[in-house]
Design an enzyme around this catalytic site. Structure first.
Site, PDB file in Angstrom:
ATOM      1  N   LYS A   1      18.993  10.519  83.594  1.00  0.00           N
ATOM      2  CA  LYS A   1      18.689  11.864  84.103  1.00  0.00           C
ATOM      3  C   LYS A   1      18.079  11.788  85.502  1.00  0.00           C
ATOM      4  O   LYS A   1      18.311  12.658  86.338  1.00  0.00           O
ATOM      5  CB  LYS A   1      17.747  12.610  83.160  1.00  0.00           C
ATOM      6  CG  LYS A   1      18.442  13.601  82.247  1.00  0.00           C
ATOM      7  CD  LYS A   1      19.191  13.025  81.085  1.00  0.00           C
ATOM      8  CE  LYS A   1      20.609  12.633  81.211  1.00  0.00           C
ATOM      9  NZ  LYS A   1      21.156  11.877  80.086  1.00  0.00           N
TER      10      LYS A   1
ATOM     11  N   ALA B   1      35.789   7.934  77.811  1.00  0.00           N
ATOM     12  CA  ALA B   1      35.366   9.251  78.336  1.00  0.00           C
ATOM     13  C   ALA B   1      34.427   9.914  77.338  1.00  0.00           C
ATOM     14  O   ALA B   1      34.606  11.061  76.950  1.00  0.00           O
ATOM     15  CB  ALA B   1      36.585  10.141  78.601  1.00  0.00           C
TER      16      ALA B   1
ATOM     17  N   ILE C   1      28.415   8.774  77.760  1.00  0.00           N
ATOM     18  CA  ILE C   1      27.919   7.844  78.780  1.00  0.00           C
ATOM     19  C   ILE C   1      28.896   7.745  79.949  1.00  0.00           C
ATOM     20  O   ILE C   1      28.507   7.821  81.116  1.00  0.00           O
ATOM     21  CB  ILE C   1      27.660   6.447  78.153  1.00  0.00           C
ATOM     22  CG1 ILE C   1      26.480   6.549  77.180  1.00  0.00           C
ATOM     23  CG2 ILE C   1      27.397   5.397  79.225  1.00  0.00           C
ATOM     24  CD1 ILE C   1      26.090   5.251  76.491  1.00  0.00           C
TER      25      ILE C   1
ATOM     26  N   VAL D   1      42.556   0.658  77.141  1.00  0.00           N
ATOM     27  CA  VAL D   1      42.353  -0.559  77.936  1.00  0.00           C
ATOM     28  C   VAL D   1      42.605  -1.780  77.056  1.00  0.00           C
ATOM     29  O   VAL D   1      42.140  -1.860  75.920  1.00  0.00           O
ATOM     30  CB  VAL D   1      40.920  -0.591  78.521  1.00  0.00           C
ATOM     31  CG1 VAL D   1      40.651  -1.925  79.219  1.00  0.00           C
ATOM     32  CG2 VAL D   1      40.734   0.565  79.495  1.00  0.00           C
TER      33      VAL D   1
ATOM     34  N   ALA E   1      31.941   1.672  78.361  1.00  0.00           N
ATOM     35  CA  ALA E   1      31.151   2.720  77.679  1.00  0.00           C
ATOM     36  C   ALA E   1      31.929   3.181  76.457  1.00  0.00           C
ATOM     37  O   ALA E   1      32.406   4.316  76.393  1.00  0.00           O
ATOM     38  CB  ALA E   1      30.882   3.874  78.642  1.00  0.00           C
TER      39      ALA E   1
ATOM     40  N   ALA F   1      18.264  10.787  70.707  1.00  0.00           N
ATOM     41  CA  ALA F   1      16.819  10.539  70.666  1.00  0.00           C
ATOM     42  C   ALA F   1      16.099  11.600  69.834  1.00  0.00           C
ATOM     43  O   ALA F   1      15.231  11.277  69.009  1.00  0.00           O
ATOM     44  CB  ALA F   1      16.272  10.520  72.087  1.00  0.00           C
TER      45      ALA F   1
ATOM     46  N   HIS G   1      16.026  39.992  83.059  1.00  0.00           N
ATOM     47  CA  HIS G   1      17.075  40.102  84.066  1.00  0.00           C
ATOM     48  C   HIS G   1      16.494  39.838  85.433  1.00  0.00           C
ATOM     49  O   HIS G   1      15.423  40.329  85.734  1.00  0.00           O
ATOM     50  CB  HIS G   1      17.680  41.519  84.040  1.00  0.00           C
ATOM     51  CG  HIS G   1      18.702  41.712  85.130  1.00  0.00           C
ATOM     52  ND1 HIS G   1      19.971  41.175  85.061  1.00  0.00           N
ATOM     53  CD2 HIS G   1      18.614  42.355  86.324  1.00  0.00           C
ATOM     54  CE1 HIS G   1      20.639  41.495  86.159  1.00  0.00           C
ATOM     55  NE2 HIS G   1      19.838  42.204  86.939  1.00  0.00           N
TER      56      HIS G   1
HETATM   57  P1  NAD Z   1      31.192   7.512  72.700  1.00  0.00           P
HETATM   58  O1  NAD Z   1      31.488   7.092  71.318  1.00  0.00           O
HETATM   59  O2  NAD Z   1      30.632   8.859  72.963  1.00  0.00           O
HETATM   60  O3  NAD Z   1      32.506   7.353  73.607  1.00  0.00           O
HETATM   61  C1  NAD Z   1      33.227   6.144  73.707  1.00  0.00           C
HETATM   62  C2  NAD Z   1      34.680   6.439  74.039  1.00  0.00           C
HETATM   63  O4  NAD Z   1      35.328   5.211  74.361  1.00  0.00           O
HETATM   64  C3  NAD Z   1      35.461   7.051  72.889  1.00  0.00           C
HETATM   65  O5  NAD Z   1      35.995   8.301  73.308  1.00  0.00           O
HETATM   66  C4  NAD Z   1      36.555   6.008  72.583  1.00  0.00           C
HETATM   67  O6  NAD Z   1      37.787   6.587  72.232  1.00  0.00           O
HETATM   68  C5  NAD Z   1      36.675   5.285  73.926  1.00  0.00           C
HETATM   69  N1  NAD Z   1      37.248   3.914  73.824  1.00  0.00           N
HETATM   70  C6  NAD Z   1      36.932   2.949  72.938  1.00  0.00           C
HETATM   71  N2  NAD Z   1      37.682   1.824  73.169  1.00  0.00           N
HETATM   72  C7  NAD Z   1      38.473   2.092  74.242  1.00  0.00           C
HETATM   73  C8  NAD Z   1      39.469   1.343  74.974  1.00  0.00           C
HETATM   74  N3  NAD Z   1      39.789   0.080  74.669  1.00  0.00           N
HETATM   75  N4  NAD Z   1      40.095   1.939  76.013  1.00  0.00           N
HETATM   76  C9  NAD Z   1      39.766   3.210  76.374  1.00  0.00           C
HETATM   77  N5  NAD Z   1      38.852   3.970  75.703  1.00  0.00           N
HETATM   78  C10 NAD Z   1      38.192   3.419  74.658  1.00  0.00           C
HETATM   79  O7  NAD Z   1      30.200   6.374  73.253  1.00  0.00           O
HETATM   80  P2  NAD Z   1      29.267   6.306  74.535  1.00  0.00           P
HETATM   81  O8  NAD Z   1      29.679   7.267  75.583  1.00  0.00           O
HETATM   82  O9  NAD Z   1      29.234   4.861  74.865  1.00  0.00           O
HETATM   83  O10 NAD Z   1      27.863   6.780  73.965  1.00  0.00           O
HETATM   84  C11 NAD Z   1      27.221   6.035  72.931  1.00  0.00           C
HETATM   85  C12 NAD Z   1      26.214   6.866  72.180  1.00  0.00           C
HETATM   86  O11 NAD Z   1      25.110   7.204  72.988  1.00  0.00           O
HETATM   87  C13 NAD Z   1      26.817   8.150  71.659  1.00  0.00           C
HETATM   88  O12 NAD Z   1      26.488   8.272  70.296  1.00  0.00           O
HETATM   89  C14 NAD Z   1      26.150   9.213  72.451  1.00  0.00           C
HETATM   90  O13 NAD Z   1      25.931  10.400  71.698  1.00  0.00           O
HETATM   91  C15 NAD Z   1      24.820   8.571  72.871  1.00  0.00           C
HETATM   92  N6  NAD Z   1      24.417   9.130  74.166  1.00  0.00           N
HETATM   93  C16 NAD Z   1      24.021  10.435  74.228  1.00  0.00           C
HETATM   94  C17 NAD Z   1      23.720  11.002  75.444  1.00  0.00           C
HETATM   95  C18 NAD Z   1      23.303  12.448  75.507  1.00  0.00           C
HETATM   96  O14 NAD Z   1      22.934  12.982  74.479  1.00  0.00           O
HETATM   97  N7  NAD Z   1      23.391  13.109  76.652  1.00  0.00           N
HETATM   98  C19 NAD Z   1      23.839  10.267  76.612  1.00  0.00           C
HETATM   99  C20 NAD Z   1      24.266   8.960  76.518  1.00  0.00           C
HETATM  100  C21 NAD Z   1      24.560   8.408  75.288  1.00  0.00           C
END
Ligand code: NAD
Length: 477
Positions: free
Chosen positions: A58, A189, A192, A245, A276, A327, A451
């Site tokens: 953040k 996507a 993170i 990938v 990610a 969290a 408002h």
């Molecule tokens: P995620 O599970 O949200 O997304 C990972 C993505 O990677 C998935 O859409 C998946 O299909 C894709 N993927 C996996 N293997 C792949 C490949 N070989 N090629 C292409 N795409 C592939 O995981 P994240 O973004 O790493 O986040 C992890 C955790 O951390 C989540 O549970 C998330 O809720 C938490 N988090 C939350 C926040 C928030 O609340 N703002 C912020 C950061 C992380």
């Protein structure tokens, strides 16, 4: 002689430290064991969230948003500035300071509440004994009437994209770049990928996100996810869906990434690559197997609604148990467990966990999505209000996005609130409160909102459920 505690909490992240503080507030003699060290090797409470997750991301999102606005939006307000430059080391130093202040804050809260902090690692010996190994490698035994496991999660590393020093990195590495890469690839996507992609895109990187599945943010409401994707794409993030990938390796000064999409095998070269693809629970080293602590097939500790494990007096909370890795969910579980240990009838409302993606616009929601309601065959009404019709959003220049309220067709009870727009991470609290109070859309519609505020869009969306939003033309009832 081994010290006896009422509660030993293993893990000092947002689940564990909150549990420890609440236990101590309730008069329980509490210890918390945590192993996290900062770059200087000093103990740093707060786990992933404070050290390499929610808070530093953040901080960088905030800094990069200021830079982006200075570059692209100041002129809209008549502000002329020349030569805007990004000092990445200064931005990173600010981020580190934010993290330091907050992690020190938890240490101070522990002292104030008399939580005994033990810096090192802990392992269950049985359901009333914990083996503690300090940073000096000396081991000792702690006795506990109750044990709370809160060991958190770690980024999933995939063998097809092995991490390297500073070129193929995980989320922690992507928070620490000391310069803006010209080209940045991201695998995944998810939350993170989108948040870190936003940071480096705003600072000038050409960002390509490769997502294996064809759907975009399947956990969000489909209408808002589609709208969000349009905005991210317009900002310049190249988000490729259906791109799995299959390999990544450093070749000279770049990373070669190979992936499969509908057209067949593809390849891109990027300066840096972020992996990610999700996170995994940290349950390997807590002594689960020897003790018969039940884990599921993916390594999560099996718990009931009250976070009780199969071992008497052993609880597990946060990222190591079922549910979203968030969290605030872990913290609420920490409070619940502490209060139940102290004899209260606490619970967590798992149907009312807010989700937020801190992109621009921000995406936030609580409750059911439209696709979930359709799939479950629930009859519902929907009201949507676009920020483009909000006076405050126009004045601020933040007209992208909308708020959607979903209510039960018969009872009018609010089933879901979905938001895409500026400050939706804050606005979603209104939806969470409404649902916690079991409000109907009419309750929200009959509530007075100040408002001009962005929150009026929620009021109008609630009015729209009954078909009489004031500021949408052509709808009446
Ligand atoms: P995620 O599970 O949200 O997304 C990972 C993505 O990677 C998935 O859409 C998946 O299909 C894709 N993927 C996996 N293997 C792949 C490949 N070989 N090629 C292409 N795409 C592939 O995981 P994240 O973004 O790493 O986040 C992890 C955790 O951390 C989540 O549970 C998330 O809720 C938490 N988090 C939350 C926040 C928030 O609340 N703002 C912020 C950061 C992380």
């Amino acid at each position: 002689m081994a010290e006896q505690y009422d509660v030993v909490v293993i893990g000092g992240g947002p689940a564990g430290y909150v549990a420890a503080i609440r236990c101590a507030q309730l008069g329980l003699k509490t210890a918390c064991v945590d192993a996290w060290c900062d770059a200087a090797g000093k103990p740093s409470l707060g786990g992933t969230c404070l050290n390499v997750g929610c808070i530093p991301s953040k901080a960088l999102l905030e800094s990069s948003a200021w830079y982006d606005k200075a570059q692209n939006e100041f002129t809209h307000h008549g502000i002329q500035i020349k030569g805007v430059k990004m000092d990445v080391p200064a931005m990173q130093a600010r981020k580190e300071q934010v993290v330091r202040d907050l992690t020190q804050g938890i240490k101070a809260l522990f002292s104030a509440n008399k939580v005994s902090l033990h810096h090192g690692t802990a392992r269950l010996l049985n359901n009333s004994q914990v083996e503690f190994t300090g940073k000096d490698n000396k081991t000792s035994v702690m006795l506990a009437t109750h044990i709370i496991l809160a060991t958190g999660s770690s980024p999933i590393n995939i063998p097809i994209a092995p991490l390297t020093d500073n070129m193929i990195v995980d989320s922690s590495g992507a928070l620490a770049f000391d310069d803006v890469p010209k080209t940045l690839g991201i695998i995944g996507a998810g939350v993170i990928g989108l948040e870190l992609g936003s940071v480096w895109r705003r600072l000038g990187a050409k960002v390509t996100i490769l997502e294996a599945t064809d759907s975009f943010l399947p956990m969000a409401d489909e209408q808002l996810a589609k709208e969000a994707l349009k905005h991210y794409t317009k900002q310049g993030m190249d988000i490729q869906l259906g791109a799995r990938v299959e390999g990544a390796a450093v070749k000279g000064k770049q990373v070669e990434v190979s992936y499969q999409d509908k057209q067949g095998p593809q390849q891109i070269k990027v300066d840096k690559l972020v992996v990610a693809v999700g996170r995994k629970p940290n349950t390997k080293d807590i002594g689960a197997e020897q003790l018969g602590l039940k884990l599921d097939g993916r390594g999560f500790v099996e718990v009931d609604d009250y976070c009780r494990t199969n071992l008497p007096n052993v609880y597990a909370i946060g990222d190591i148990v079922r549910g979203p890795m968030l969290a605030h969910k872990g913290s609420e579980e920490g409070v619940m467990v502490a209060e139940r240990i102290a004899g209260y009838k606490a619970r967590v409302n798992y149907d009312n966990i807010p989700s937020v993606i801190y992109t621009e616009p921000e995406l936030a929601w609580v409750g059911k999505t439209e696709q979930e309601l359709k799939q479950a065959g629930v009859k519902y009404k929907s009201g949507v209000f676009p920020f483009a019709a909000s006076g405050r959003a126009r004045a601020a220049g933040d007209i992208n996005g909308m708020i959607k309220v979903l209510a039960d067709a018969e009872t009018d009870r609010i089933l879901g609130v979905h938001m895409l727009g500026a400050h939706c991470s804050e606005l979603i609290a209104c939806g969470v409160i409404a649902r916690e109070m079991m409000a109907s859309s009419e309750d929200l519609a009959m509530t007075m909102f100040a408002h001009p505020t962005l929150s009026e869009a929620l009021h109008e969306a609630a009015l729209a459920v009954a078909g009489h939003a004031i500021h949408i033309a052509g709808r009446k009832k």
